[in-house]
Motif scaffolding. Sequence first.
Motif, PDB file in Angstrom:
ATOM      1  N   ASN A 243      -3.712-107.624  27.585  1.00 50.98           N
ATOM      2  CA  ASN A 243      -3.385-108.942  27.058  1.00 50.98           C
ATOM      3  C   ASN A 243      -4.342-109.982  27.628  1.00 50.98           C
ATOM      4  OD1 ASN A 243      -0.130-107.750  27.440  1.00 50.98           O
ATOM      5  ND2 ASN A 243      -0.874-108.419  25.453  1.00 50.98           N
ATOM      6  N   LEU A 244      -4.289-111.195  27.076  1.00 50.82           N
ATOM      7  CA  LEU A 244      -5.183-112.263  27.499  1.00 50.82           C
ATOM      8  C   LEU A 244      -4.400-113.469  27.995  1.00 50.82           C
ATOM      9  CD1 LEU A 244      -7.770-111.949  24.638  1.00 50.82           C
ATOM     10  CD2 LEU A 244      -8.408-112.027  27.047  1.00 50.82           C
ATOM     11  N   GLY A 245      -5.001-114.191  28.963  1.00 48.33           N
ATOM     12  CA  GLY A 245      -4.424-115.419  29.483  1.00 48.33           C
ATOM     13  C   GLY A 245      -5.510-116.457  29.669  1.00 48.33           C
ATOM     14  N   PHE A 246      -5.142-117.738  29.551  1.00 46.81           N
ATOM     15  CA  PHE A 246      -6.094-118.838  29.656  1.00 46.81           C
ATOM     16  C   PHE A 246      -5.533-119.895  30.602  1.00 46.81           C
ATOM     17  CE2 PHE A 246      -6.223-116.869  25.485  1.00 46.81           C
ATOM     18  CZ  PHE A 246      -7.567-116.532  25.366  1.00 46.81           C
ATOM     19  N   ILE A 247      -6.381-120.418  31.473  1.00 44.52           N
ATOM     20  CA  ILE A 247      -5.975-121.428  32.439  1.00 44.52           C
ATOM     21  C   ILE A 247      -6.497-122.795  31.997  1.00 44.52           C
ATOM     22  CG2 ILE A 247      -6.120-122.201  34.830  1.00 44.52           C
ATOM     23  CD1 ILE A 247      -4.487-119.638  34.450  1.00 44.52           C
ATOM     24  N   TYR A 248      -5.588-123.742  31.884  1.00 47.10           N
ATOM     25  CA  TYR A 248      -5.929-125.133  31.563  1.00 47.10           C
ATOM     26  C   TYR A 248      -5.608-126.009  32.773  1.00 47.10           C
ATOM     27  CZ  TYR A 248      -6.597-124.208  26.575  1.00 47.10           C
ATOM     28  OH  TYR A 248      -7.064-123.757  25.362  1.00 47.10           O
ATOM     29  N   GLU A 297     -10.569-123.038  19.247  1.00 42.82           N
ATOM     30  CA  GLU A 297      -9.990-123.717  20.410  1.00 42.82           C
ATOM     31  C   GLU A 297     -10.539-123.105  21.701  1.00 42.82           C
ATOM     32  OE1 GLU A 297      -5.701-124.428  22.702  1.00 42.82           O
ATOM     33  OE2 GLU A 297      -5.726-123.547  20.690  1.00 42.82           O
ATOM     34  N   TRP A 298     -10.628-121.778  21.751  1.00 45.67           N
ATOM     35  CA  TRP A 298     -11.165-121.120  22.943  1.00 45.67           C
ATOM     36  C   TRP A 298     -12.570-121.651  23.241  1.00 45.67           C
ATOM     37  CZ3 TRP A 298     -11.342-115.043  23.680  1.00 45.67           C
ATOM     38  CH2 TRP A 298     -11.697-114.756  25.012  1.00 45.67           C
ATOM     39  N   GLU A 299     -13.424-121.664  22.227  1.00 41.24           N
ATOM     40  CA  GLU A 299     -14.800-122.111  22.453  1.00 41.24           C
ATOM     41  C   GLU A 299     -14.861-123.594  22.819  1.00 41.24           C
ATOM     42  OE1 GLU A 299     -19.224-122.157  20.349  1.00 41.24           O
ATOM     43  OE2 GLU A 299     -17.513-121.267  19.279  1.00 41.24           O
ATOM     44  N   GLU A 300     -14.176-124.437  22.063  1.00 43.25           N
ATOM     45  CA  GLU A 300     -14.246-125.884  22.315  1.00 43.25           C
ATOM     46  C   GLU A 300     -13.701-126.241  23.698  1.00 43.25           C
ATOM     47  OE1 GLU A 300     -12.085-127.498  19.055  1.00 43.25           O
ATOM     48  OE2 GLU A 300     -13.580-126.834  17.563  1.00 43.25           O
ATOM     49  N   ASP A 301     -12.581-125.638  24.078  1.00 39.81           N
ATOM     50  CA  ASP A 301     -11.972-125.974  25.362  1.00 39.81           C
ATOM     51  C   ASP A 301     -12.749-125.386  26.533  1.00 39.81           C
ATOM     52  OD1 ASP A 301     -10.098-127.380  23.989  1.00 39.81           O
ATOM     53  OD2 ASP A 301      -8.463-125.967  24.288  1.00 39.81           O
ATOM     54  N   ARG A 303     -16.035-124.979  26.497  1.00 43.06           N
ATOM     55  CA  ARG A 303     -17.248-125.813  26.607  1.00 43.06           C
ATOM     56  C   ARG A 303     -16.936-127.177  27.240  1.00 43.06           C
ATOM     57  NH1 ARG A 303     -21.643-123.705  24.121  1.00 43.06           N
ATOM     58  NH2 ARG A 303     -21.349-122.169  22.444  1.00 43.06           N
ATOM     59  N   SER A 304     -15.781-127.740  26.896  1.00 44.09           N
ATOM     60  CA  SER A 304     -15.440-129.067  27.426  1.00 44.09           C
ATOM     61  C   SER A 304     -14.925-129.006  28.858  1.00 44.09           C
ATOM     62  CB  SER A 304     -14.369-129.715  26.545  1.00 44.09           C
ATOM     63  OG  SER A 304     -13.112-129.071  26.721  1.00 44.09           O
ATOM     64  N   GLY A 305     -14.483-127.826  29.284  1.00 43.14           N
ATOM     65  CA  GLY A 305     -13.910-127.685  30.614  1.00 43.14           C
ATOM     66  C   GLY A 305     -12.407-127.827  30.641  1.00 43.14           C
ATOM     67  N   ALA A 306     -11.801-128.158  29.494  1.00 43.70           N
ATOM     68  CA  ALA A 306     -10.341-128.253  29.443  1.00 43.70           C
ATOM     69  C   ALA A 306      -9.706-126.901  29.765  1.00 43.70           C
ATOM     70  CB  ALA A 306      -9.891-128.725  28.062  1.00 43.70           C
ATOM     71  N   MET A 307     -10.324-125.815  29.263  1.00 39.73           N
ATOM     72  CA  MET A 307      -9.929-124.466  29.648  1.00 39.73           C
ATOM     73  C   MET A 307     -10.849-124.047  30.786  1.00 39.73           C
ATOM     74  SD  MET A 307     -10.172-120.875  27.560  1.00 39.73           S
ATOM     75  CE  MET A 307      -9.099-121.370  26.221  1.00 39.73           C
ATOM     76  N   SER A 308     -10.302-123.905  31.970  1.00 36.35           N
ATOM     77  CA  SER A 308     -11.151-123.655  33.135  1.00 36.35           C
ATOM     78  C   SER A 308     -11.376-122.177  33.412  1.00 36.35           C
ATOM     79  CB  SER A 308     -10.545-124.320  34.374  1.00 36.35           C
ATOM     80  OG  SER A 308      -9.249-123.793  34.649  1.00 36.35           O
TER      81      SER A 308
END
Length: 370
Positions: A243-248, A297-301, A303-308
């Motif tokens: 599975n996958l997880g994302f940190i904001y 969303e994965w790519e944009e966040d 690149r912006s750093g919102a997704m760390s």
Amino acid sequence: MTSIEFTVTPTDNPTSPDRLKEILTEPKFGKFFTDHMVTIDWNEQQGWHNAQVAPYAPLQMDPATTVFHYGQAIFEGIKAYRHEDGSIRTFRPDANAERMQRSAARLAMPQLPTETFIKALELLVDIDRDWVPAAGGEASLYLRPFMISSEVSLGVHPANEYKFIVIASPVAAYFSGGIKPVSVWLCEDYVRAAPGGTGAAKFAGNYAASLLAQQQAEEKGCDQVVWLDAIEHRYIEEMGGMNLGFIYRDGDNGDEITLVTPSLSGSLLPGITRDSLLQVAADLGYKVEERRISTSEWEEDARSGAMSEAFACGTAAVITPVGTVKSRHGDFTVNNNEAGEITMKLRETLTGIQHGTVPDTHHWLHTLVK
């Protein structure tokens, strides 16, 4: 059903101490197997019966056995850990048993009771306890429970005979030389599963269907494939076996942390490590969200750093940082292609619980051998 009785037959030819020491010095995933295995049979007349712990040996099967033709095969993956006090424990075996029951229901197979599933693990680990690597590292004994249809027939219908088996293999820490982020390929050509299909089951056919996409990912220079939803090919589902997880991060100092993971759509596997990390994250004071996440969303966040940070999670590796994402539309990196602080904290906490160095406040550990 009433409690099933097991017949235990120790091998007459155990692995020599010298050979076992050699194997445990450098264990390889799925390459070396313990001296024994568990088998339990099922048929319509007797239900679950003939439960045995016996010497590890090949299976003798008729060419017309239904599993070869119609693919009724499900499995689980779970680990046994030796603790400093000498006990051997496993992690959330009831959750594995219940997921296997759900997989069996989806594949029209009989459901093995939870207590029998856990008893099979206990007996196998007890008789092969010397195969469990020493405490103090990340090595463990990997247990593979699985079930196959065993009726001899070419009729297209649910089989009336099945066999449940457990085998075991000592494994080293998943990573050698430190934890390194992996690269992933966003697959748009193939589909792992669709709503109403078998994606939520731990079904052998799902993994067979993933192999071509994984081959494509490797041809693109990536370690793993990432599956997208079957309808729009826009939303993240899961990786080939994790599975996958994302940190904001939010707040003035980036100290408001949220763990986001794709919601269970019915076409991705409800991972036990995934579920455990959602609880661990909450325990650590992080917010948790289960929702749809698109590729854009994965790519944009990222690149912006919102997704760390981004990571994959599963039984084998616990947590694997994701550093580079590739697709036919271009590439991008997450966290400068480095393992993130929160990813590592989650990993260290969960592995600490499994190995007995972090308090088990949720009573997830089950003692197999005292």
